[in-house]
Design an enzyme around this catalytic site. Structure first.
Site, mmCIF file in Angstrom:
data_model
loop_
_atom_site.group_PDB
_atom_site.id
_atom_site.type_symbol
_atom_site.label_atom_id
_atom_site.label_comp_id
_atom_site.label_asym_id
_atom_site.label_seq_id
_atom_site.Cartn_x
_atom_site.Cartn_y
_atom_site.Cartn_z
ATOM 1 C CG ASN A 9 -1.251 7.510 -5.333
ATOM 2 O OD1 ASN A 9 -1.028 7.611 -6.547
ATOM 3 N ND2 ASN A 9 -1.463 8.564 -4.548
ATOM 4 C CE LYS A 11 1.767 9.640 -3.483
ATOM 5 N NZ LYS A 11 2.237 10.355 -2.297
ATOM 6 C CG HIS A 105 -3.398 12.349 -3.177
ATOM 7 N ND1 HIS A 105 -2.330 13.161 -2.864
ATOM 8 C CD2 HIS A 105 -3.114 11.132 -2.666
ATOM 9 C CE1 HIS A 105 -1.433 12.449 -2.197
ATOM 10 N NE2 HIS A 105 -1.881 11.210 -2.067
ATOM 11 C CD GLU A 107 1.347 13.688 -3.374
ATOM 12 O OE1 GLU A 107 1.122 13.037 -4.416
ATOM 13 O OE2 GLU A 107 1.975 13.208 -2.408
ATOM 14 C CD GLU A 154 -3.685 9.449 1.415
ATOM 15 O OE1 GLU A 154 -2.990 8.435 1.335
ATOM 16 O OE2 GLU A 154 -3.702 10.323 0.541
ATOM 17 N N GLY A 160 4.503 10.526 2.537
ATOM 18 C CA GLY A 160 5.859 10.536 1.984
ATOM 19 C C GLY A 160 6.945 10.945 2.955
ATOM 20 C CB SER A 191 4.603 7.033 6.183
ATOM 21 O OG SER A 191 5.091 8.247 5.622
HETATM 22 P P1 PGA Z 1 3.048 7.463 1.057
HETATM 23 O O1 PGA Z 1 1.879 8.122 0.173
HETATM 24 O O2 PGA Z 1 2.623 6.055 1.352
HETATM 25 O O3 PGA Z 1 4.261 7.534 0.171
HETATM 26 O O4 PGA Z 1 3.167 8.275 2.286
HETATM 27 C C1 PGA Z 1 0.533 7.933 0.489
HETATM 28 C C2 PGA Z 1 -0.331 8.726 -0.439
HETATM 29 O O5 PGA Z 1 0.057 9.861 -0.804
HETATM 30 O O6 PGA Z 1 -1.411 8.291 -0.843
#
Ligand code: PGA
Length: 230
Positions: A9, A11, A105, A107, A154, A160, A191
């Site tokens: 992803n 983003k 997601h 976010e 998640e 992140g 992560s």
């Molecule tokens: P990350 O993001 O691996 O940077 O923690 C995962 C995600 O948001 O899908």
């Protein structure tokens, strides 16, 4: 033998030049070649890269040219069809370039105010267009609409932050999601790195991973793909 789903992803990251550099790096690392459709790689695993809309046209051409075993996805889709919905990209428009979509997601929920209701509309649109849907949930109690192809567990605090969930706990939550929903493909995100990926893939209920930050680096992403062969 298990079939894994590894879905990067990106983003809101990368310009066309940066994407080109990433694809060429990935291509330089041997990943095998693509067979047919979105089913990728020699070992029945599925590798997906969810890119920004602006890069899809270019990336589709480059992935074909370089014969990379990667399917394209988007990180969102409109809850509406084609029409007068300024700024939105419909599932039918996505399908021209991509076979996968991430919906729900955290976010999107947090920064764009997306509710369970609007997310269910997105799932319905994506389904009608024939997209494969990865639906994100923060725990085993999140509502999951009918028709999703894969679920990504998640935990918000792990996204992140560099602090991944323990593989054992992720496995327990994912087993609970599977028992509740009958969805066969459930992956972990938060992560994930080349250093910890094997510990997640080794768990009995975990079918893959959804890396964000680690997918931005071609070498790290290649290491994640190669981990399914361990
Ligand atoms: P990350 O993001 O691996 O940077 O923690 C995962 C995600 O948001 O899908």
């Amino acid at each position: 033998m298990k079939s894994y789903l590894i879905a990067g992803n990106w983003k809101s990251n990368k310009t066309t030049n940066e994407a080109m550099e990433w694809l060429q790096k990935l291509s330089a690392i041997s990943l095998g070649t693509r067979d047919s459709g979105q089913e990728l790689s020699a070992k029945n695993n599925t590798f997906v890269l969810c890119a920004p809309y602006t890069l899809l046209f270019f990336m589709k051409q480059e992935i074909d040219r370089l014969q990379l075993p990667i399917a394209l996805g988007t990180q969102d889709v409109s809850p509406f069809g084609d029409g007068a919905y300024t700024g939105a990209v419909s599932a039918r428009q996505v399908k021209e370039f991509a076979d996968w979509v991430i919906i729900g997601h955290s976010e999107r929920r947090k920064y764009f105010g997306e509710t369970d209701e609007v997310l269910a509309q997105k799932v319905a649109q994506a389904k009608t267009a024939g997209l494969n849907i990865i639906y994100c949930v923060s725990d085993e109690n999140t509502v999951i609409p009918d028709g999703v192809d894969a679920v990504a567990y998640e935990p918000v605090w792990a996204i992140g932050t560099g602090k991944a969930e323990t593989p054992e706990h992720a496995n327990a939550v994912i087993a609970a999601i599977k028992a509740k929903t009958q969805i066969a493909m459930v992956i972990y995100g938060g992560s994930v790195t080349p250093d910890n990926v094997a510990s997640f893939l080794a768990q009995s209920a975990i079918d893959g991973v959804l890396p964000g930050g680690a997918s931005l680096d071609a070498e790290k992403f290649a290491a994640l793909l190669q981990a399914v062969e361990l």
